[in-house]
Design an enzyme around this catalytic site. Structure first.
Site, mmCIF file in Angstrom:
data_model
loop_
_atom_site.group_PDB
_atom_site.id
_atom_site.type_symbol
_atom_site.label_atom_id
_atom_site.label_comp_id
_atom_site.label_asym_id
_atom_site.label_seq_id
_atom_site.Cartn_x
_atom_site.Cartn_y
_atom_site.Cartn_z
ATOM 1 N N ARG A 88 0.993 -1.493 -0.234
ATOM 2 C CA ARG A 88 -0.204 -0.259 -0.009
ATOM 3 C C ARG A 88 0.612 0.930 0.580
ATOM 4 O O ARG A 88 0.732 2.255 -0.758
ATOM 5 C CB ARG A 88 -0.899 0.118 1.113
ATOM 6 C CG ARG A 88 -1.954 -0.961 1.506
ATOM 7 C CD ARG A 88 -2.985 -1.541 1.849
ATOM 8 N NE ARG A 88 -2.706 -1.399 3.376
ATOM 9 C CZ ARG A 88 -2.619 -2.841 4.071
ATOM 10 N NH1 ARG A 88 -2.981 -3.923 3.524
ATOM 11 N NH2 ARG A 88 -2.355 -3.745 5.089
ATOM 12 N N GLU A 100 4.876 -10.638 15.057
ATOM 13 C CA GLU A 100 4.026 -10.577 16.517
ATOM 14 C C GLU A 100 4.616 -12.548 16.384
ATOM 15 O O GLU A 100 4.965 -12.950 17.729
ATOM 16 C CB GLU A 100 2.809 -10.420 16.774
ATOM 17 C CG GLU A 100 2.517 -10.592 17.639
ATOM 18 C CD GLU A 100 1.212 -10.444 17.679
ATOM 19 O OE1 GLU A 100 0.341 -9.837 16.871
ATOM 20 O OE2 GLU A 100 0.099 -10.846 18.212
HETATM 21 P P1 AMP Z 1 3.867 -2.208 11.837
HETATM 22 O O1 AMP Z 1 5.231 -2.769 10.921
HETATM 23 O O2 AMP Z 1 3.516 -2.848 13.325
HETATM 24 O O3 AMP Z 1 3.690 -0.474 12.354
HETATM 25 O O4 AMP Z 1 3.251 -2.669 10.178
HETATM 26 C C1 AMP Z 1 2.867 -1.476 10.004
HETATM 27 C C2 AMP Z 1 2.455 -2.524 8.236
HETATM 28 O O5 AMP Z 1 1.707 -3.378 8.402
HETATM 29 C C3 AMP Z 1 1.863 -1.330 7.296
HETATM 30 O O6 AMP Z 1 2.967 -1.670 5.673
HETATM 31 C C4 AMP Z 1 0.035 -1.832 7.112
HETATM 32 O O7 AMP Z 1 0.026 -1.181 5.635
HETATM 33 C C5 AMP Z 1 0.032 -2.769 7.847
HETATM 34 N N1 AMP Z 1 -0.279 -2.515 8.827
HETATM 35 C C6 AMP Z 1 -0.150 -2.701 10.319
HETATM 36 N N2 AMP Z 1 -1.455 -3.002 11.684
HETATM 37 C C7 AMP Z 1 -2.147 -2.765 10.473
HETATM 38 C C8 AMP Z 1 -3.330 -1.955 10.753
HETATM 39 N N3 AMP Z 1 -4.329 -2.274 11.811
HETATM 40 N N4 AMP Z 1 -4.636 -1.986 9.807
HETATM 41 C C9 AMP Z 1 -3.346 -1.830 8.031
HETATM 42 N N5 AMP Z 1 -2.888 -2.073 8.099
HETATM 43 C C10 AMP Z 1 -1.773 -2.603 9.166
#
Ligand code: AMP
Length: 181
Positions: A69, A106
């Site tokens: 995205r 996770e």
């Molecule tokens: P993080 O590494 O935990 O910050 O997760 C970010 C990545 O995971 C991004 O590329 C987001 O597209 C996806 N992502 C994580 N959590 C969500 C969520 N609650 N809704 C949509 N996309 C998420």
């Protein structure tokens, strides 16, 4: 992190339009679905214009979009800033020589890759994605920029989840987000 003054109703319009999907892709996750934003041409344009405006004076030479995205939002930001676009891809997708950075999820781990000749010394990268959650993905992108010898202009995202620890992971980085949940 600063709020963007150019479009004062943008955060509210995004908050109204982004769709919450409970328990996707697994139980307990509240998924922020940005596809309704993409369906609204004017709002999609305002979103990428706001991300570009936030970094217009930051000396950006390349926009780096995080698969997938981050590609959708990053490419228009690169065009608005008049700079090149660099895809940060999941493993096994880039055909040429590449640099790989792993990060913990996770459960398990994942990785991002960049072509090693895409950015280097003298470049100033802007990293774009849709959502900041734990910040692990964006932090891996920052490490890729550093390993390529490039500078970092900042990280720009549409949505941040303020109850998750992304700020700690991105300490010292300029971060712009358009709407917080
Ligand atoms: P993080 O590494 O935990 O910050 O997760 C970010 C990545 O995971 C991004 O590329 C987001 O597209 C996806 N992502 C994580 N959590 C969500 C969520 N609650 N809704 C949509 N996309 C998420």
């Amino acid at each position: 992190m600063t709020r963007l003054p150019q479009d004062p109703t943008l955060a509210a319009d995004l908050a109204r339009t982004i769709r919450d999907v409970a328990d996707f892709p697994k139980p307990g996750i509240g998924f922020k679905d940005i596809t309704p934003v993409l369906l609204d041409g004017a709002l999609f344009r305002r979103t990428t214009d706001a991300l570009a405006a936030a970094f217009r004076d930051a000396g950006v030479t390349h926009v780096l979009g995080i698969e997938s995205r981050g590609f959708i939002f990053g490419a228009p930001v690169a065009q608005a800033l008049g700079v090149g676009f660099v895809p940060l891809r999941k493993p096994g997708k880039l055909p040429h020589r590449r640099v790989t950075e792993r990060y913990d999820l996770e459960y398990g781990s994942d990785a991002l890759e960049v072509h090693s000749d895409a950015i280097g010394a003298g470049a100033r990268a802007l990293i774009i994605d849709d959502v900041l959650a734990t910040g692990g993905t964006a932090a891996a992108a920052v490490r890729l920029v550093e390993r390529c010898g490039a500078g970092l202009a900042g990280v720009g995202v549409v949505i941040d989840l303020g109850f998750l620890p992304w700020r700690e992971r991105l300490k010292g980085c300029t971060v712009e987000t358009l709407v917080s949940f």
